[in-house]
Design a protein around this motif. Structure first.
Motif, PDB file in Angstrom:
ATOM      1  N   GLU A  17       0.834  -1.204   0.000  1.00  0.00           N
ATOM      2  CA  GLU A  17       0.000   0.000   0.000  1.00  0.00           C
ATOM      3  C   GLU A  17       0.868   1.253   0.000  1.00  0.00           C
ATOM      4  O   GLU A  17       0.602   2.218  -0.732  1.00  0.00           O
ATOM      5  CB  GLU A  17      -0.918  -0.019   1.231  1.00  0.00           C
ATOM      6  N   ASP A  18       1.928   1.233   0.811  1.00  0.00           N
ATOM      7  CA  ASP A  18       2.846   2.379   0.858  1.00  0.00           C
ATOM      8  C   ASP A  18       3.485   2.610  -0.510  1.00  0.00           C
ATOM      9  O   ASP A  18       3.565   3.750  -0.995  1.00  0.00           O
ATOM     10  CB  ASP A  18       3.956   2.132   1.886  1.00  0.00           C
ATOM     11  N   LEU A  19       3.953   1.542  -1.135  1.00  0.00           N
ATOM     12  CA  LEU A  19       4.648   1.671  -2.415  1.00  0.00           C
ATOM     13  C   LEU A  19       3.727   2.207  -3.501  1.00  0.00           C
ATOM     14  O   LEU A  19       4.152   2.987  -4.362  1.00  0.00           O
ATOM     15  CB  LEU A  19       5.227   0.315  -2.830  1.00  0.00           C
ATOM     16  N   LEU A  20       2.475   1.799  -3.456  1.00  0.00           N
ATOM     17  CA  LEU A  20       1.513   2.300  -4.441  1.00  0.00           C
ATOM     18  C   LEU A  20       1.203   3.772  -4.227  1.00  0.00           C
ATOM     19  O   LEU A  20       0.849   4.490  -5.178  1.00  0.00           O
ATOM     20  CB  LEU A  20       0.220   1.484  -4.370  1.00  0.00           C
ATOM     21  N   ALA A  21       1.384   4.246  -3.004  1.00  0.00           N
ATOM     22  CA  ALA A  21       1.009   5.627  -2.694  1.00  0.00           C
ATOM     23  C   ALA A  21       2.153   6.614  -2.896  1.00  0.00           C
ATOM     24  O   ALA A  21       1.917   7.825  -2.983  1.00  0.00           O
ATOM     25  CB  ALA A  21       0.519   5.710  -1.250  1.00  0.00           C
ATOM     26  N   PHE A  22       3.382   6.136  -2.955  1.00  0.00           N
ATOM     27  CA  PHE A  22       4.537   7.039  -2.962  1.00  0.00           C
ATOM     28  C   PHE A  22       4.708   7.816  -4.262  1.00  0.00           C
ATOM     29  O   PHE A  22       5.267   8.911  -4.277  1.00  0.00           O
ATOM     30  CB  PHE A  22       5.818   6.270  -2.674  1.00  0.00           C
ATOM     31  N   GLY A  23       4.304   7.233  -5.382  1.00  0.00           N
ATOM     32  CA  GLY A  23       4.435   7.944  -6.645  1.00  0.00           C
ATOM     33  C   GLY A  23       5.766   7.749  -7.344  1.00  0.00           C
ATOM     34  O   GLY A  23       6.073   8.487  -8.296  1.00  0.00           O
ATOM     35  N   PHE A  24       6.558   6.808  -6.910  1.00  0.00           N
ATOM     36  CA  PHE A  24       7.812   6.523  -7.615  1.00  0.00           C
ATOM     37  C   PHE A  24       7.525   5.675  -8.854  1.00  0.00           C
ATOM     38  O   PHE A  24       6.754   4.708  -8.795  1.00  0.00           O
ATOM     39  CB  PHE A  24       8.801   5.791  -6.705  1.00  0.00           C
ATOM     40  N   GLU A  25       8.184   6.027  -9.947  1.00  0.00           N
ATOM     41  CA  GLU A  25       7.955   5.297 -11.200  1.00  0.00           C
ATOM     42  C   GLU A  25       8.638   3.933 -11.206  1.00  0.00           C
ATOM     43  O   GLU A  25       8.169   2.989 -11.845  1.00  0.00           O
ATOM     44  CB  GLU A  25       8.471   6.126 -12.381  1.00  0.00           C
ATOM     45  N   HIS A  26       9.750   3.840 -10.517  1.00  0.00           N
ATOM     46  CA  HIS A  26      10.533   2.600 -10.547  1.00  0.00           C
ATOM     47  C   HIS A  26      10.849   2.183  -9.113  1.00  0.00           C
ATOM     48  O   HIS A  26      11.314   2.995  -8.303  1.00  0.00           O
ATOM     49  CB  HIS A  26      11.816   2.793 -11.344  1.00  0.00           C
ATOM     50  N   ILE A  27      10.606   0.939  -8.808  1.00  0.00           N
ATOM     51  CA  ILE A  27      10.823   0.404  -7.463  1.00  0.00           C
ATOM     52  C   ILE A  27      11.802  -0.759  -7.546  1.00  0.00           C
ATOM     53  O   ILE A  27      11.641  -1.668  -8.374  1.00  0.00           O
ATOM     54  CB  ILE A  27       9.495  -0.059  -6.833  1.00  0.00           C
ATOM     55  N   VAL A  28      12.815  -0.715  -6.696  1.00  0.00           N
ATOM     56  CA  VAL A  28      13.817  -1.775  -6.626  1.00  0.00           C
ATOM     57  C   VAL A  28      13.726  -2.406  -5.245  1.00  0.00           C
ATOM     58  O   VAL A  28      13.897  -1.719  -4.237  1.00  0.00           O
ATOM     59  CB  VAL A  28      15.246  -1.219  -6.836  1.00  0.00           C
ATOM     60  N   ARG A  36       3.175  -7.580  -6.523  1.00  0.00           N
ATOM     61  CA  ARG A  36       2.801  -8.253  -7.765  1.00  0.00           C
ATOM     62  C   ARG A  36       1.302  -8.566  -7.781  1.00  0.00           C
ATOM     63  O   ARG A  36       0.656  -8.517  -8.840  1.00  0.00           O
ATOM     64  CB  ARG A  36       3.595  -9.553  -7.918  1.00  0.00           C
ATOM     65  N   ALA A  37       0.777  -8.882  -6.624  1.00  0.00           N
ATOM     66  CA  ALA A  37      -0.650  -9.215  -6.548  1.00  0.00           C
ATOM     67  C   ALA A  37      -1.528  -8.019  -6.898  1.00  0.00           C
ATOM     68  O   ALA A  37      -2.712  -8.191  -7.232  1.00  0.00           O
ATOM     69  CB  ALA A  37      -0.986  -9.734  -5.150  1.00  0.00           C
ATOM     70  N   ARG A  38      -0.961  -6.830  -6.825  1.00  0.00           N
ATOM     71  CA  ARG A  38      -1.737  -5.621  -7.127  1.00  0.00           C
ATOM     72  C   ARG A  38      -1.207  -4.929  -8.384  1.00  0.00           C
ATOM     73  O   ARG A  38      -1.295  -3.720  -8.539  1.00  0.00           O
ATOM     74  CB  ARG A  38      -1.687  -4.680  -5.923  1.00  0.00           C
ATOM     75  N   GLU A  39      -0.695  -5.737  -9.289  1.00  0.00           N
ATOM     76  CA  GLU A  39      -0.092  -5.186 -10.511  1.00  0.00           C
ATOM     77  C   GLU A  39      -1.089  -4.386 -11.333  1.00  0.00           C
ATOM     78  O   GLU A  39      -0.713  -3.435 -12.040  1.00  0.00           O
ATOM     79  CB  GLU A  39       0.492  -6.326 -11.353  1.00  0.00           C
ATOM     80  N   ALA A  40      -2.352  -4.730 -11.238  1.00  0.00           N
ATOM     81  CA  ALA A  40      -3.378  -3.997 -11.995  1.00  0.00           C
ATOM     82  C   ALA A  40      -3.469  -2.537 -11.557  1.00  0.00           C
ATOM     83  O   ALA A  40      -3.976  -1.688 -12.309  1.00  0.00           O
ATOM     84  CB  ALA A  40      -4.730  -4.681 -11.824  1.00  0.00           C
ATOM     85  N   GLU A  41      -2.958  -2.225 -10.359  1.00  0.00           N
ATOM     86  CA  GLU A  41      -3.037  -0.858  -9.841  1.00  0.00           C
ATOM     87  C   GLU A  41      -1.781  -0.041 -10.151  1.00  0.00           C
ATOM     88  O   GLU A  41      -1.732   1.141  -9.825  1.00  0.00           O
ATOM     89  CB  GLU A  41      -3.244  -0.897  -8.318  1.00  0.00           C
ATOM     90  N   TRP A  42      -0.777  -0.670 -10.746  1.00  0.00           N
ATOM     91  CA  TRP A  42       0.498   0.023 -10.955  1.00  0.00           C
ATOM     92  C   TRP A  42       0.352   1.265 -11.834  1.00  0.00           C
ATOM     93  O   TRP A  42       0.913   2.319 -11.521  1.00  0.00           O
ATOM     94  CB  TRP A  42       1.518  -0.919 -11.588  1.00  0.00           C
ATOM     95  N   ALA A  43      -0.346   1.114 -12.935  1.00  0.00           N
ATOM     96  CA  ALA A  43      -0.448   2.229 -13.883  1.00  0.00           C
ATOM     97  C   ALA A  43      -1.070   3.461 -13.218  1.00  0.00           C
ATOM     98  O   ALA A  43      -0.576   4.589 -13.377  1.00  0.00           O
ATOM     99  CB  ALA A  43      -1.251   1.809 -15.106  1.00  0.00           C
ATOM    100  N   ASP A  44      -2.134   3.262 -12.472  1.00  0.00           N
ATOM    101  CA  ASP A  44      -2.782   4.389 -11.796  1.00  0.00           C
ATOM    102  C   ASP A  44      -1.863   5.014 -10.750  1.00  0.00           C
ATOM    103  O   ASP A  44      -1.941   6.218 -10.471  1.00  0.00           O
ATOM    104  CB  ASP A  44      -4.077   3.924 -11.128  1.00  0.00           C
ATOM    105  N   ALA A  45      -0.972   4.181 -10.168  1.00  0.00           N
ATOM    106  CA  ALA A  45      -0.038   4.685  -9.152  1.00  0.00           C
ATOM    107  C   ALA A  45       1.218   5.279  -9.778  1.00  0.00           C
ATOM    108  O   ALA A  45       2.085   5.782  -9.060  1.00  0.00           O
ATOM    109  CB  ALA A  45       0.343   3.560  -8.194  1.00  0.00           C
ATOM    110  N   GLY A  46       1.307   5.220 -11.107  1.00  0.00           N
ATOM    111  CA  GLY A  46       2.472   5.773 -11.800  1.00  0.00           C
ATOM    112  C   GLY A  46       3.686   4.859 -11.796  1.00  0.00           C
ATOM    113  O   GLY A  46       4.788   5.289 -12.146  1.00  0.00           O
ATOM    114  N   ILE A  47       3.493   3.593 -11.422  1.00  0.00           N
ATOM    115  CA  ILE A  47       4.617   2.649 -11.369  1.00  0.00           C
ATOM    116  C   ILE A  47       4.861   2.056 -12.753  1.00  0.00           C
ATOM    117  O   ILE A  47       3.958   1.477 -13.369  1.00  0.00           O
ATOM    118  CB  ILE A  47       4.344   1.532 -10.344  1.00  0.00           C
TER     119      ILE A  47
END
Length: 702
Positions: free
Chosen positions: A467-478, A629-640
């Motif tokens: 949830e935190d990662l989806l909210a941060f707005g970073f385009e790339h996560i390592v 990964r389980a929430r991959e469908a939400e990545w685009a909206d989160a800018g990931i």
């Protein structure tokens, strides 16, 4: 920045026969697993050393004749004119940055089983070859014609080195690799002619080789002699007093003396067993025996130690192999006042493992080592960013630190999130284990580099959720979230967990976190075979436990054969009264008893223990990755745009592998490689003319 005047002496020129080194920094010969197989990779690696400011950059040993080759080790060869072009490529690459190029001529003598050439090895006496694999090969005693041949081969090789453009050539009499050392050592030299017996006779061949090489090329090339100061086995072998007598006897014959210990495991001791400058007692006073420059080694990483060696008259040149691998730019950093940027060698000898496994050299501190030509990586530089992308690195261990540092150097905006209060990951605990304090330099260097970077921000106590990662707005996560040790027996030799009841069970993570067995009798089950099992056995024994180390391998920490310390580790454990049960598998534990099975016969035996420490396999920490990964469908909206897993979280391995993984991510970020293309360049051997019919016709069918 200005250079500290205390180090000015390190930048004096040094005359080596007819050539002059621009400073006192001397990259001594060292193996690298490239050799004759990867000439362009080798040339680029040596060129980077020269770019880093080393006054002299030497090759690894270059075998002068097929009667002494050490397959499966991959070294250089100077057997014939066919080898000259590739040797010239290396020399030209070194000269590009105004360094002197040195070629270490070597006839391996009794060290060479000749598995490739199938020639009969030669030495001073009829004895088995002195090879690390105990090859079933015996060397024959050299007769006078063999000695004349050897002298001619050295001369011819020196002339080839001259044609290839080298400035310095070696006559190698050290580490029980250089054939002349077998003549020097009384335990191998059992001759009764003029090449055996007295020390003067045993040194005769070395004297002849140096003189004849100087006669051939000494007008334009410096001629160095590499000699071992001690076999470290007492009077039985070639020892310090004899080494000094030989140097005094041949004082002015070579143009430079390069001092080592014998054999290689003594010369390149790990930080578990030796401190910086550990060879100083063996080389003290040698300079007073000769007017020629003297170079020595000792895993030098401190410029203060280097300057002291010269000022106190111990050495003329500061030799380095492993430190020059960890940081090829040590001289340049000292010259330009950037001492705090030196990547200090940690003395782990992962570099040596490349040679022992016939693979390209690698380094825990310097992930670019071996990749300079193959992947285009550089130890100091990396190309600028190609976008304004922002990157979140989760995890401040070796992989995360490296990725954040190199992304920061490229100019990207980076956030580094660490769930704890300190950076370092696994190194925070491992550096506190017996003998591993130097390993903390891996974290220290990267933290020091990250601290002043304004485009990299570090956040502590950040135990992030998906949830935190989806909210941060970073385009790339390592995700560099590391791994944990398994709490069962599953590893290399058992794929099903053994039942463990009635005993305390611990993992390395438990012990490193401060947990300890209540029981006095502890069994460490090591199916990992690297350093951890032996280190934990040492830790618990020091704390008063009665420790038994059980391993399916033939000895403690068996893989450390490749880092040349297994015999030292086993000796230290035995000296600490730690029992070692080799070739045993842990079958089960019940009510204070552990059943062990012989790996060969299956025969069982039982021993009394109260606690078991499992050093088995590791599991990647993938909880956060799976949740995201389980929430991959939400990545685009989160800018990931991308989520990547690196280091031990991808696949647990060595610290070197984790650092390398972090570097790879930073290198390939924004320009992902073609998944169907080779990930690195390779050099394919030239095809010679081929006439199968003519070959087959030599043996006509009857």
């Amino acid at each position: 920045m200005a250079r500290d005047p205390r180090y000015d002496i390190l930048f004096d020129q040094v005359k080596i026969g007819p050539v002059v080194a621009k400073n006192r920094f001397f990259q001594v010969p060292h193996c690298n697993g490239m050799g004759y197989r990867d000439p362009s990779a080798l040339a680029t690696m040596r060129a980077v050393k020269a770019q880093g400011g080393w006054g002299v950059v030497c090759s690894e040993q270059a075998e002068i004749h097929p009667s002494a080759e050490i397959c499966p080790f991959i070294e250089l060869r100077v057997w014939s004119e066919q080898d000259v072009p590739m040797l010239a490529r290396v020399a030209e690459s070194i000269h590009r940055y105004d360094s002197l190029a040195g070629l270490q001529l070597c006839h391996n003598g009794m060290n060479a089983p000749n598995l490739y050439s199938r020639e009969i090895p030669m030495g001073p006496s009829d004895l088995p070859v002195f090879s690390v694999f105990n090859d079933p090969v015996q060397a024959r005693a050299m007769d006078k014609q063999d000695i004349r041949d050897l002298r001619r081969w050295h001369r011819d090789a020196a002339l080839r080195a001259k044609r290839a453009g080298y400035d310095i050539v070696y006559v190698y009499a050290g580490k029980l690799f250089g054939g002349p050392m077998f003549f020097l050592s009384r335990r191998f030299n059992q001759r009764t002619d003029e090449y055996g017996g007295s020390l003067e006779n045993r040194a005769r061949l070395l004297k002849e080789l140096i003189e004849e090489v100087k006669d051939a090329v000494g007008d334009s090339l410096g001629v160095a002699c590499r000699i071992s100061m001690d076999e470290m086995i007492g009077e039985e072998g070639f020892h310090a007093a004899e080494a000094r007598d030989v140097i005094a006897h041949l004082a002015e014959v070579p143009d430079l003396w390069d001092l080592t210990l014998s054999s290689w495991d003594n010369d390149s001791q790990t930080s578990r067993f030796a401190e910086e400058g550990y060879q100083e007692p063996y080389v003290l006073g040698v300079k007073q025996l000769t007017s020629k420059p003297v170079v020595g080694v000792g895993r030098f990483t401190s410029p203060d130690t280097m300057a002291r060696m010269v000022k106190q008259g111990v050495l003329d040149c500061i030799g380095a192999a492993r430190p020059s691998i960890a940081d090829p730019f040590i001289p340049e950093k000292i010259r330009t006042g950037r001492v705090d940027e030196i990547r200090e060698c940690i003395g782990c000898n992962i570099c040596v493992s490349g040679d022992h496994t016939s693979s390209i050299v690698r380094c825990t501190q310097n992930p670019a080592m071996g990749e300079e030509w193959r992947r285009g990586w550089h130890p100091e530089y990396i190309r600028s960013k190609e976008s304004d992308a922002r990157v979140l690195v989760v995890g401040g261990g070796p992989a995360g630190l490296e990725a954040a540092m190199m992304l920061g150097r490229r100019g990207y905006e980076v956030a580094l999130a660490e769930r704890g209060r300190e950076l370092g990951g696994r190194l925070l605990h491992e550096r506190r284990l017996p003998g591993l304090s130097a390993w903390g330099r891996v974290a220290d260097y990267r933290i020091g580099q990250l601290t002043p970077m304004t485009n990299v921000e570090t956040f502590f106590e950040s135990d992030l959720s998906a949830e935190d990662l989806l909210a941060f707005g970073f385009e790339h996560i390592v995700l560099a979230t590391g791994s944990t040790w398994r709490r069962d027996t599953v590893a290399r030799n058992m794929l099903n967990a053994a039942p463990l009841e009635g005993v305390e069970v611990f993992t390395p993570d438990d012990l490193m976190a401060g947990d300890r067995p209540q029981a006095k009798q502890v069994l460490i089950y090591d199916d990992d075979h690297y350093y951890m099992g032996g280190v934990l056995a040492e830790l618990l024994a020091k704390e008063g436990h009665e420790v038994t180390l059980v391993t399916p391998a033939s000895g403690a920490s068996s893989w450390t054969f490749n880092t040349m310390e297994q015999h030292k580790i086993q000796a230290r454990l035995l000296e600490a009264n730690i029992g070692i049960q080799a070739n045993r598998i842990l079958l089960r534990a019940q009510s204070g008893q552990v059943a062990l099975g012989c790996t060969f016969t299956g025969r069982e035996e039982k021993i009394e223990v109260g606690a078991v420490v499992l050093v088995t396999a590791r599991l990647p920490r993938l909880g956060l990755a799976r949740a995201l990964r389980a929430r991959e469908a939400e990545w685009a909206d989160a800018g990931i745009k991308s989520v990547s897993v690196i280091g031990d979280a991808l696949a647990p391995g060595t610290i070197a592998a984790a650092v390398w993984s972090g570097r790879r991510y930073a290198e390939e970020f924004d320009t992902p490689p073609d998944p169907d293309a080779l990930p690195f360049r390779r050099e394919v051997a030239e095809l010679l003319p081929f006439d199968l019919g003519a070959i087959m016709a030599r043996n006509p069918q009857r």
